[in-house]
Scaffold this motif. Structure first.
Motif, PDB file in Angstrom:
ATOM      1  N   LYS A  38      52.329 -15.926  10.446  1.00 52.40           N
ATOM      2  CA  LYS A  38      51.756 -17.165   9.918  1.00 52.40           C
ATOM      3  C   LYS A  38      50.596 -17.597  10.808  1.00 52.40           C
ATOM      4  CE  LYS A  38      52.821 -21.753   8.220  1.00 52.40           C
ATOM      5  NZ  LYS A  38      53.876 -22.726   7.928  1.00 52.40           N
ATOM      6  N   GLY A  39      49.431 -17.813  10.178  1.00 58.53           N
ATOM      7  CA  GLY A  39      48.240 -18.213  10.909  1.00 58.53           C
ATOM      8  C   GLY A  39      47.357 -17.047  11.338  1.00 58.53           C
ATOM      9  N   LYS A  40      47.846 -15.830  11.181  1.00 57.16           N
ATOM     10  CA  LYS A  40      47.041 -14.652  11.541  1.00 57.16           C
ATOM     11  C   LYS A  40      46.202 -14.219  10.343  1.00 57.16           C
ATOM     12  CE  LYS A  40      49.749 -12.455  15.175  1.00 57.16           C
ATOM     13  NZ  LYS A  40      49.358 -13.429  16.105  1.00 57.16           N
ATOM     14  N   ARG A  41      45.166 -13.483  10.634  1.00 63.38           N
ATOM     15  CA  ARG A  41      44.351 -12.882   9.592  1.00 63.38           C
ATOM     16  C   ARG A  41      45.068 -11.623   9.098  1.00 63.38           C
ATOM     17  NH1 ARG A  41      40.615 -16.088   8.815  1.00 63.38           N
ATOM     18  NH2 ARG A  41      39.377 -17.056  10.412  1.00 63.38           N
ATOM     19  N   VAL A  42      44.754 -11.216   7.874  1.00 66.81           N
ATOM     20  CA  VAL A  42      45.394 -10.038   7.286  1.00 66.81           C
ATOM     21  C   VAL A  42      45.252  -8.844   8.206  1.00 66.81           C
ATOM     22  CG1 VAL A  42      45.252  -8.380   5.376  1.00 66.81           C
ATOM     23  CG2 VAL A  42      45.237 -10.840   4.903  1.00 66.81           C
ATOM     24  N   ARG A  43      44.062  -8.596   8.732  1.00 63.20           N
ATOM     25  CA  ARG A  43      43.854  -7.433   9.603  1.00 63.20           C
ATOM     26  C   ARG A  43      44.710  -7.519  10.863  1.00 63.20           C
ATOM     27  NH1 ARG A  43      40.630  -9.829  13.189  1.00 63.20           N
ATOM     28  NH2 ARG A  43      39.019 -11.230  12.469  1.00 63.20           N
ATOM     29  N   GLU A  44      44.919  -8.717  11.391  1.00 62.77           N
ATOM     30  CA  GLU A  44      45.769  -8.883  12.570  1.00 62.77           C
ATOM     31  C   GLU A  44      47.233  -8.604  12.232  1.00 62.77           C
ATOM     32  OE1 GLU A  44      43.624 -12.420  15.111  1.00 62.77           O
ATOM     33  OE2 GLU A  44      44.567 -12.966  13.203  1.00 62.77           O
ATOM     34  N   ALA A  45      47.667  -9.041  11.060  1.00 61.90           N
ATOM     35  CA  ALA A  45      49.048  -8.793  10.636  1.00 61.90           C
ATOM     36  C   ALA A  45      49.271  -7.301  10.400  1.00 61.90           C
ATOM     37  CB  ALA A  45      49.376  -9.597   9.383  1.00 61.90           C
TER      38      ALA A  45
ATOM     39  N   ASP B 298      41.152 -17.641   1.255  1.00 61.60           N
ATOM     40  CA  ASP B 298      39.934 -16.903   0.953  1.00 61.60           C
ATOM     41  C   ASP B 298      39.311 -16.295   2.201  1.00 61.60           C
ATOM     42  OD1 ASP B 298      40.214 -17.537  -1.722  1.00 61.60           O
ATOM     43  OD2 ASP B 298      38.859 -19.277  -1.611  1.00 61.60           O
ATOM     44  N   ASP B 299      39.617 -16.885   3.348  1.00 62.01           N
ATOM     45  CA  ASP B 299      39.078 -16.380   4.613  1.00 62.01           C
ATOM     46  C   ASP B 299      39.943 -15.274   5.223  1.00 62.01           C
ATOM     47  OD1 ASP B 299      41.293 -17.858   5.338  1.00 62.01           O
ATOM     48  OD2 ASP B 299      40.253 -19.069   6.846  1.00 62.01           O
ATOM     49  N   GLY B 300      41.006 -14.854   4.508  1.00 64.46           N
ATOM     50  CA  GLY B 300      41.860 -13.781   5.000  1.00 64.46           C
ATOM     51  C   GLY B 300      42.932 -14.233   5.965  1.00 64.46           C
ATOM     52  N   CYS B 301      43.140 -15.539   6.058  1.00 64.84           N
ATOM     53  CA  CYS B 301      44.158 -16.085   6.951  1.00 64.84           C
ATOM     54  C   CYS B 301      45.472 -16.286   6.186  1.00 64.84           C
ATOM     55  CB  CYS B 301      43.693 -17.415   7.531  1.00 64.84           C
ATOM     56  SG  CYS B 301      44.823 -18.111   8.743  1.00 64.84           S
ATOM     57  N   ILE B 302      46.572 -15.871   6.804  1.00 62.40           N
ATOM     58  CA  ILE B 302      47.883 -16.069   6.197  1.00 62.40           C
ATOM     59  C   ILE B 302      48.271 -17.526   6.445  1.00 62.40           C
ATOM     60  CG2 ILE B 302      50.319 -15.386   6.215  1.00 62.40           C
ATOM     61  CD1 ILE B 302      49.328 -12.604   7.224  1.00 62.40           C
ATOM     62  N   GLU B 303      48.146 -18.330   5.403  1.00 58.72           N
ATOM     63  CA  GLU B 303      48.381 -19.761   5.518  1.00 58.72           C
ATOM     64  C   GLU B 303      49.863 -20.107   5.478  1.00 58.72           C
ATOM     65  OE1 GLU B 303      46.057 -21.177   2.231  1.00 58.72           O
ATOM     66  OE2 GLU B 303      44.161 -20.850   3.301  1.00 58.72           O
ATOM     67  N   ASP B 304      50.638 -19.332   4.713  1.00 61.54           N
ATOM     68  CA  ASP B 304      52.064 -19.588   4.629  1.00 61.54           C
ATOM     69  C   ASP B 304      52.770 -18.294   4.261  1.00 61.54           C
ATOM     70  OD1 ASP B 304      54.357 -21.101   4.883  1.00 61.54           O
ATOM     71  OD2 ASP B 304      53.945 -22.393   3.161  1.00 61.54           O
ATOM     72  N   VAL B 305      54.035 -18.218   4.609  1.00 59.51           N
ATOM     73  CA  VAL B 305      54.834 -17.021   4.368  1.00 59.51           C
ATOM     74  C   VAL B 305      56.293 -17.432   4.230  1.00 59.51           C
ATOM     75  CG1 VAL B 305      54.987 -16.564   6.858  1.00 59.51           C
ATOM     76  CG2 VAL B 305      55.415 -14.703   5.245  1.00 59.51           C
ATOM     77  N   ALA B 306      57.004 -16.734   3.357  1.00 59.73           N
ATOM     78  CA  ALA B 306      58.428 -17.007   3.173  1.00 59.73           C
ATOM     79  C   ALA B 306      59.107 -15.726   2.708  1.00 59.73           C
ATOM     80  CB  ALA B 306      58.643 -18.116   2.146  1.00 59.73           C
ATOM     81  N   PHE B 307      60.416 -15.691   2.914  1.00 59.58           N
ATOM     82  CA  PHE B 307      61.176 -14.542   2.425  1.00 59.58           C
ATOM     83  C   PHE B 307      62.507 -15.002   1.868  1.00 59.58           C
ATOM     84  CE2 PHE B 307      63.203 -14.957   6.503  1.00 59.58           C
ATOM     85  CZ  PHE B 307      64.460 -14.368   6.395  1.00 59.58           C
TER      86      PHE B 307
ATOM     87  N   SER C 255      64.731  -9.684  11.715  1.00 58.77           N
ATOM     88  CA  SER C 255      63.394  -9.104  11.759  1.00 58.77           C
ATOM     89  C   SER C 255      62.470  -9.810  10.773  1.00 58.77           C
ATOM     90  CB  SER C 255      63.467  -7.608  11.446  1.00 58.77           C
ATOM     91  OG  SER C 255      62.195  -7.015  11.524  1.00 58.77           O
ATOM     92  N   ALA C 256      62.952 -10.092   9.564  1.00 60.05           N
ATOM     93  CA  ALA C 256      62.140 -10.807   8.571  1.00 60.05           C
ATOM     94  C   ALA C 256      61.797 -12.209   9.064  1.00 60.05           C
ATOM     95  CB  ALA C 256      62.876 -10.870   7.231  1.00 60.05           C
ATOM     96  N   SER C 257      62.756 -12.877   9.661  1.00 63.51           N
ATOM     97  CA  SER C 257      62.527 -14.224  10.183  1.00 63.51           C
ATOM     98  C   SER C 257      61.492 -14.204  11.312  1.00 63.51           C
ATOM     99  CB  SER C 257      63.858 -14.807  10.675  1.00 63.51           C
ATOM    100  OG  SER C 257      63.663 -16.078  11.248  1.00 63.51           O
ATOM    101  N   LEU C 258      61.651 -13.266  12.242  1.00 64.23           N
ATOM    102  CA  LEU C 258      60.697 -13.133  13.340  1.00 64.23           C
ATOM    103  C   LEU C 258      59.310 -12.780  12.818  1.00 64.23           C
ATOM    104  CD1 LEU C 258      63.064 -11.293  15.800  1.00 64.23           C
ATOM    105  CD2 LEU C 258      61.833 -13.414  16.349  1.00 64.23           C
ATOM    106  N   LEU C 259      59.248 -11.922  11.807  1.00 62.94           N
ATOM    107  CA  LEU C 259      57.976 -11.541  11.194  1.00 62.94           C
ATOM    108  C   LEU C 259      57.257 -12.769  10.654  1.00 62.94           C
ATOM    109  CD1 LEU C 259      57.223  -8.705   8.724  1.00 62.94           C
ATOM    110  CD2 LEU C 259      56.861 -11.049   8.019  1.00 62.94           C
ATOM    111  N   THR C 260      57.976 -13.626   9.934  1.00 61.94           N
ATOM    112  CA  THR C 260      57.318 -14.790   9.331  1.00 61.94           C
ATOM    113  C   THR C 260      56.700 -15.689  10.396  1.00 61.94           C
ATOM    114  OG1 THR C 260      59.349 -16.131   9.234  1.00 61.94           O
ATOM    115  CG2 THR C 260      58.807 -14.786   7.289  1.00 61.94           C
ATOM    116  N   GLU C 261      57.398 -15.864  11.499  1.00 62.72           N
ATOM    117  CA  GLU C 261      56.842 -16.678  12.591  1.00 62.72           C
ATOM    118  C   GLU C 261      55.617 -16.012  13.204  1.00 62.72           C
ATOM    119  OE1 GLU C 261      60.280 -19.404  14.505  1.00 62.72           O
ATOM    120  OE2 GLU C 261      60.079 -17.415  15.386  1.00 62.72           O
TER     121      GLU C 261
END
Length: 167
Positions: A89-96, A60-69, A80-86
């Motif tokens: 993760k933990g960034k805010r949507v605007r930062e991503a 709800d705070d806009g933080c990417i709590e988890d990601v998978a592909f 590239s997808a693997s590096l992206l997930t690392e």
């Protein structure tokens, strides 16, 4: 993956590029499905046949709590997808989304981005030496943008212009 960085690249850079790409291709991070994603998008690169699905759990705070592909793709696409997930993760949507713009600028437009701004993602800049493979590296990033902005279309590297928008 048969490509290697050009011979004029320093040996250390060539080795780092190969090591990181191969490592993330052979052992992709965050590969699989999330139990309850609240954002997702699919991507397809017809040039290589790369396909992926990206799932995110955004708080709800806009933080990417988890990601998978999941999906199948060439070494560069998978790495590239693997590096992206690392990286996200933990960034805010605007930062991503800002990271998406930095990667697009570096890989598609050739903009200089300080290595410390990209961290480990800096190795993906080696893909620029193989213009046909830039789409492979960018597929996961366009898919991320679609998931975060909740665009309901498949990220398709053949139908997107350099800004990622559909014509």
């Amino acid at each position: 993956m048969s490509e290697t960085p050009p011979s004029d690249a320093t040996p250390d850079l060539r080795d780092l590029y190969q090591d990181v790409i191969f490592d993330h291709y052979r052992r992709p991070r965050h590969f699989g499905h999330l139990p309850h994603p609240n954002r997702s998008a699919a991507g397809h690169n017809p040039l290589c046949g790369d396909r992926l699905e990206l799932e995110l759990q955004v708080g709800d705070d806009g933080c990417i709590e988890d990601v998978a592909f999941t999906g199948e793709g060439c070494a560069i696409s998978t790495a590239s997808a693997s590096l992206l997930t690392e990286a996200v993760k933990g960034k805010r949507v605007r930062e991503a989304l800002a990271l998406f713009e930095q990667m697009r600028g570096a890989l598609v437009e050739g903009r200089a981005v300080p290595a410390d701004a990209l961290g480990k993602l800096h190795v993906l800049e080696g893909v620029r030496q193989f213009p046909a493979r830039v789409k492979c590296a960018m597929l996961a990033w366009h898919t991320l943008r679609n998931a975060l902005t909740q665009i309901g279309t498949v990220a398709n590297t053949e139908e997107q212009n350099e800004t990622g928008a559909r014509p």
